[in-house]
Design a protein around this motif. Structure first.
Motif, PDB file in Angstrom:
ATOM      1  N   CYS A 420       0.838  -1.201   0.000  1.00  0.00           N
ATOM      2  CA  CYS A 420       0.000   0.000   0.000  1.00  0.00           C
ATOM      3  C   CYS A 420       0.875   1.254   0.000  1.00  0.00           C
ATOM      4  O   CYS A 420       2.062   1.190   0.304  1.00  0.00           O
ATOM      5  N   THR A 422       0.805   3.597   1.999  1.00  0.00           N
ATOM      6  CA  THR A 422       0.818   4.070   3.387  1.00  0.00           C
ATOM      7  C   THR A 422      -0.027   5.337   3.541  1.00  0.00           C
ATOM      8  O   THR A 422      -0.316   6.016   2.552  1.00  0.00           O
ATOM      9  N   CYS A 423      -0.410   5.591   4.760  1.00  0.00           N
ATOM     10  CA  CYS A 423      -1.182   6.804   5.055  1.00  0.00           C
ATOM     11  C   CYS A 423      -1.001   7.088   6.536  1.00  0.00           C
ATOM     12  O   CYS A 423      -0.127   6.488   7.170  1.00  0.00           O
ATOM     13  N   ARG A 425      -2.340   6.003   8.940  1.00  0.00           N
ATOM     14  CA  ARG A 425      -2.533   4.849   9.825  1.00  0.00           C
ATOM     15  C   ARG A 425      -1.258   4.018   9.982  1.00  0.00           C
ATOM     16  O   ARG A 425      -1.206   3.124  10.824  1.00  0.00           O
ATOM     17  N   THR A 426      -0.269   4.253   9.095  1.00  0.00           N
ATOM     18  CA  THR A 426       0.925   3.398   9.097  1.00  0.00           C
ATOM     19  C   THR A 426       1.837   3.776  10.261  1.00  0.00           C
ATOM     20  O   THR A 426       2.175   4.939  10.416  1.00  0.00           O
ATOM     21  N   MET A 452       1.521  -4.498   3.925  1.00  0.00           N
ATOM     22  CA  MET A 452       0.506  -3.467   4.105  1.00  0.00           C
ATOM     23  C   MET A 452       0.726  -2.712   5.411  1.00  0.00           C
ATOM     24  O   MET A 452       1.194  -3.270   6.396  1.00  0.00           O
ATOM     25  N   GLY A 453       0.298  -1.451   5.391  1.00  0.00           N
ATOM     26  CA  GLY A 453       0.616  -0.556   6.494  1.00  0.00           C
ATOM     27  C   GLY A 453      -0.225  -0.706   7.745  1.00  0.00           C
ATOM     28  O   GLY A 453       0.192  -0.280   8.816  1.00  0.00           O
ATOM     29  N   CYS A 454      -1.428  -1.284   7.643  1.00  0.00           N
ATOM     30  CA  CYS A 454      -2.254  -1.357   8.858  1.00  0.00           C
ATOM     31  C   CYS A 454      -3.219  -2.532   8.795  1.00  0.00           C
ATOM     32  O   CYS A 454      -3.530  -3.036   7.715  1.00  0.00           O
ATOM     33  N   ASN A 457      -7.324  -1.753   7.112  1.00  0.00           N
ATOM     34  CA  ASN A 457      -7.691  -1.997   5.718  1.00  0.00           C
ATOM     35  C   ASN A 457      -6.785  -2.999   5.024  1.00  0.00           C
ATOM     36  O   ASN A 457      -7.130  -3.531   3.974  1.00  0.00           O
ATOM     37  N   GLY A 458      -5.619  -3.228   5.581  1.00  0.00           N
ATOM     38  CA  GLY A 458      -4.648  -4.109   4.931  1.00  0.00           C
ATOM     39  C   GLY A 458      -5.180  -5.481   4.584  1.00  0.00           C
ATOM     40  O   GLY A 458      -5.136  -5.901   3.416  1.00  0.00           O
TER      41      GLY A 458
HETATM   42  S1  SF4 Z   1      -3.664  -0.402   4.035  1.00  0.00           S
HETATM   43 FE1  SF4 Z   1      -3.884   0.883   5.866  1.00  0.00          FE
HETATM   44  S2  SF4 Z   1      -1.929   1.986   5.998  1.00  0.00           S
HETATM   45 FE2  SF4 Z   1      -2.052   1.209   3.923  1.00  0.00          FE
HETATM   46  S3  SF4 Z   1      -2.960   2.917   2.768  1.00  0.00           S
HETATM   47 FE3  SF4 Z   1      -4.644   1.539   3.345  1.00  0.00          FE
HETATM   48  S4  SF4 Z   1      -5.422   2.411   5.265  1.00  0.00           S
HETATM   49 FE4  SF4 Z   1      -3.381   3.338   4.917  1.00  0.00          FE
END
Ligand code: SF4
Length: 516
Positions: A420, A422-423, A425-426, A452-454, A457-458
């Motif tokens: 992903c 990232t955003c 949430r990471t 995945m960052g989180c 949603n990951g």
């Molecule tokens: S998977 Fe989680 S951390 Fe990665 S972009 Fe989506 S919401 Fe953000």
């Protein structure tokens, strides 16, 4: 139905017009903590200065949404009035506050007023199904009223892999399910006479991206509506893989006249996404009309090999050109004894031979993938031969050809890494993690590995991956096998090793499976 006739009805997002004959707009998304005003403002400015028309920020809760007001104010104070977009999941209250602050709010019908998909199949009667829709309608009413008052646009953003239980139960995790999910929300907004909408159908799979967007356009044409469409390939990864996957998926749609704005998602700093998006749009022509013409008149030779089957030689497990000699430039013959994607009637084999004049490897990567992707996604071509009279030559052209085939699922010769962008949430360095996972598993082939960052949603958005490396909080990682977490809260420093151990164990076990 001629999808090329789809011209959306323009809308205004703040001062920026989107859709119709207006230029295709470019956007990116911050990956800072939205509560960190300074870092978020600085990143927004870098994204804007790179050429973005809009900037999206994640807003997971009310505190983050409220901080968007500060971020907006500071941006305006620095002379930037670029429209901002709040990205909302699971939190209608946050969406309602955001709609008073920013110009556009992205909501996900998969989790706006529904609980997250549990992947447990349950049957809903028509009555129960309609009751759920009525409940969602009621939950959307305050947001609709606030958006109307504040001239805020809504994006109904569907992600393959984060559909609600209600949709999954009836339609599965399919393009049909994605479109149904969007159109149910569209009907609610329309019934309230609210039409400032943008729609998106995203997936990390370029085939799903193309199919779902085409189906969406078909549905909209049938219903007599034409909302602008935002394009993106999610979790495309980084480096050449990310650029090829994004350009192939987005380019395929733009070349059919579908798409009014673009976001390229890379696991890199977000400002680096902008030149990639701009190059895809530039190469294909810039506005929708021009894109359609550019593709129709594109100069590349499509050679029909149906009358020259001797050109294709199968030798030592490889398909080679006549006498094992490559054609001028680099040549990749792509063929099968039984072509898997040609109809029984047609044994025609086609390979594409585009000719470029490009010295910049990044531009060549993006242009070739934007041009050629659709033919492989649509299974209309069997081979590819990129000829370049510029400085990029040899091995790079061969690697690029393999990357295009891999990104379009036409031929798998490597692992596929889903990661992903990232955003907010990471909570760990995903860019480093991707590099480490790639280095540790690069000797393997054909695996789908998601980084995945989180965990919010990951897991949903990595659907289809064989293994997942998912951020579970500060310095902690969950390791998934398919959809199942098999190791939780592994310290980050041991997580790559642990992932590799699980993959190896599975491979040994598979070796010992009896052949039936
Ligand atoms: S998977 Fe989680 S951390 Fe990665 S972009 Fe989506 S919401 Fe953000």
């Amino acid at each position: 139905m001629n999808l090329k006739k789809y011209i959306s009805t323009p809308i205004l997002i703040g001062p920026v017009a989107l859709g119709g004959a207006y230029p295709i707009r470019i956007q990116s998304m911050t990956n800072t903590d939205t509560l960190d005003t300074r870092a978020s403002v600085a990143q927004c400015i870098r994204i804007i200065e790179a050429g973005a028309d809009f900037v999206r920020l994640t807003a997971q809760g009310v505190r983050e949404v409220e901080n968007l007001a500060k971020i907006k104010k500071e941006l305006q104070h620095s002379g930037f009035d670029t429209p901002l977009i709040a990205d909302i999941h699971f939190n209608p209250a946050a969406a309602e506050i955001a709609a008073r602050i920013v110009e556009k709010v992205r909501i996900n019908p998969g989790n706006y007023a529904d609980k997250r998909a549990s992947f447990i199949k349950t049957e809903l009667s028509d009555k129960e199904y309609n009751e759920e829709l009525a409940r969602i309608h009621e939950r959307l009413l305050p947001l609709i009223n606030i958006c109307r008052e504040n001239k805020t646009v809504i994006r109904i953003g569907i992600n393959h892999g984060s559909l609600s239980d209600r949709i999954m139960t009836r339609y599965g995790n399919t393009p049909e399910g994605m479109v149904q999910s969007a159109m149910e929300f569209v009907q609610i907004f329309r019934s309230e006479n609210f039409n400032d909408l943008v729609l998106s159908m995203k997936s990390s799979d370029t085939v799903i991206v193309l199919e779902s967007n085409r189906l969406l356009v078909k549905k909209m044409l049938e219903e007599g509506v034409a909302y602008p469409i935002h394009l993106g390939v999610t979790e495309a990864g980084e480096g050449e893989d990310g650029r090829v996957r994004s350009a192939a998926g987005i380019g395929a749609l733009l070349s059919e006249g579908i798409g009014d704005s673009v976001r390229v998602s890379l696991t890199e700093d977000p400002e680096r996404e902008i030149p990639v998006a701009k190059e895809i749009v530039r190469f294909l022509g810039g506005s929708k009309d021009r894109i359609i013409r550019a593709v129709d008149s594109q100069k590349f030779n499509t050679r029909d090999l149906s009358y020259k089957p001797e050109v294709i030689i199968y030798k030592n497990g490889k398909y080679l050109t006549e006498n094992d000699k490559p054609f001028k430039g680099e040549m990749l013959i792509f063929s099968y004894k039984t072509p898997p994607f040609l109809s029984e009637k047609s044994q025609k084999k086609t390979f594409l031979n585009p000719v470029f004049e490009e010295d910049d490897p990044e531009k060549l990567t993006i242009d070739a993938a934007a041009l050629l992707g659709r033919y492989f996604i649509l299974k209309q071509a069997d081979g590819i031969c990129i000829t370049n009279s510029g400085k990029v030559q040899g091995e790079k052209l061969k690697e690029l050809s393999f990357s295009i085939l891999q990104a379009t699922e036409a031929r798998i010769t490597r692992n596929r890494y889903i990661s992903c962008p990232t955003c907010g949430r990471t909570k760990f360095n995903l860019q480093d993690a991707v590099k480490k996972v790639k280095a540790a598993t690069g000797h393997l082939t054909g695996l789908k590995i998601a980084i995945m960052g989180c965990i919010v949603n990951g897991p949903g958005e990595m659907a289809g991956a064989d293994y997942g490396y998912i951020g579970a909080g500060e310095g902690k990682v969950h390791i998934y096998r398919g959809m199942v977490p098999v190791k939780k809260n592994v310290p980050e420093e041991n997580a790559v090793e642990e992932l590799l151990r699980i993959i190896k164990e599975d491979q040994v076990e598979n070796l010992h499976q009896p052949v039936i």
